[in-house]
Motif scaffolding. Sequence first.
Motif, PDB file in Angstrom:
ATOM      1  N   ALA A   1     -11.990 -89.311   0.328  1.00  0.00           N
ATOM      2  CA  ALA A   1     -10.478 -89.672  -0.200  1.00  0.00           C
ATOM      3  C   ALA A   1     -10.830 -90.540  -0.723  1.00  0.00           C
ATOM      4  N   ALA A   2      -9.954 -90.418  -2.444  1.00  0.00           N
ATOM      5  CA  ALA A   2      -9.607 -91.418  -2.944  1.00  0.00           C
ATOM      6  C   ALA A   2      -7.788 -91.847  -3.366  1.00  0.00           C
ATOM      7  N   ILE A   3      -7.774 -93.254  -3.489  1.00  0.00           N
ATOM      8  CA  ILE A   3      -5.741 -93.339  -4.005  1.00  0.00           C
ATOM      9  C   ILE A   3      -5.900 -94.054  -5.127  1.00  0.00           C
TER      10      ILE A   3
ATOM     11  N   ALA B   1      -2.792 -89.087  -4.111  1.00  0.00           N
ATOM     12  CA  ALA B   1      -4.240 -88.268  -3.390  1.00  0.00           C
ATOM     13  C   ALA B   1      -5.251 -87.991  -3.530  1.00  0.00           C
ATOM     14  N   VAL B   2      -7.091 -87.929  -3.113  1.00  0.00           N
ATOM     15  CA  VAL B   2      -7.516 -86.685  -3.788  1.00  0.00           C
ATOM     16  C   VAL B   2      -8.278 -86.849  -2.509  1.00  0.00           C
TER      17      VAL B   2
ATOM     18  N   THR C   1      -5.790 -88.412   6.758  1.00  0.00           N
ATOM     19  CA  THR C   1      -4.970 -88.831   5.133  1.00  0.00           C
ATOM     20  C   THR C   1      -5.373 -90.286   4.846  1.00  0.00           C
ATOM     21  N   ILE C   2      -5.260 -90.316   3.733  1.00  0.00           N
ATOM     22  CA  ILE C   2      -5.879 -91.619   3.160  1.00  0.00           C
ATOM     23  C   ILE C   2      -3.980 -92.734   2.539  1.00  0.00           C
TER      24      ILE C   2
ATOM     25  N   GLY D   1      -7.469 -91.615 -16.325  1.00  0.00           N
ATOM     26  CA  GLY D   1      -5.854 -91.576 -15.584  1.00  0.00           C
ATOM     27  C   GLY D   1      -6.442 -90.910 -14.034  1.00  0.00           C
ATOM     28  N   PHE D   2      -7.515 -91.171 -13.674  1.00  0.00           N
ATOM     29  CA  PHE D   2      -7.442 -90.374 -12.657  1.00  0.00           C
ATOM     30  C   PHE D   2      -8.804 -91.172 -11.894  1.00  0.00           C
ATOM     31  N   CYS D   3      -7.971 -90.950 -10.442  1.00  0.00           N
ATOM     32  CA  CYS D   3      -9.281 -91.231  -9.665  1.00  0.00           C
ATOM     33  C   CYS D   3     -10.852 -90.800  -8.762  1.00  0.00           C
TER      34      CYS D   3
END
Length: 126
Positions: A49-51, A58-59, A69-70, A104-106
């Motif tokens: 996961a990343a935030i 988050a993804v 859940t991050i 613009g994205f993680c």
Amino acid sequence: QVQLVESGGGSVQAGGSLRLSCAASGVPYSAYCMGWFRHVSGKARAGVAAIYTGSGSAVYHDSVKGRFTISGDNAKNTLYLQMNSLKPEDTAMYYCAAGRLSGGFCYRIPDYYDYWGRGTQVTVSS
């Protein structure tokens, strides 16, 4: 000096829960991506996961959607990973990492992250 220190790993039975924490200090970005990755010996490190710390967006990896859940507490500079309904296949060393946005994205791709913690072991028994 950047430091990322994970904690909260351990052993749990299938169906149980754990919450991982990552205390961050010295990250030289005003807003950035933070991610949780896991590694099993013999396999590539996988992004769980990343935030984005700026918005909280988050993804997640498909295998953990609805179970993990991050989240982050910017005031405490701490990243969390709440893991519920754990499965034996979640067993791995879990790492937190910090990096910059790309377009613009993680992303959940290790190459996008510049700083890494030492990891915390999660073991899920059946």
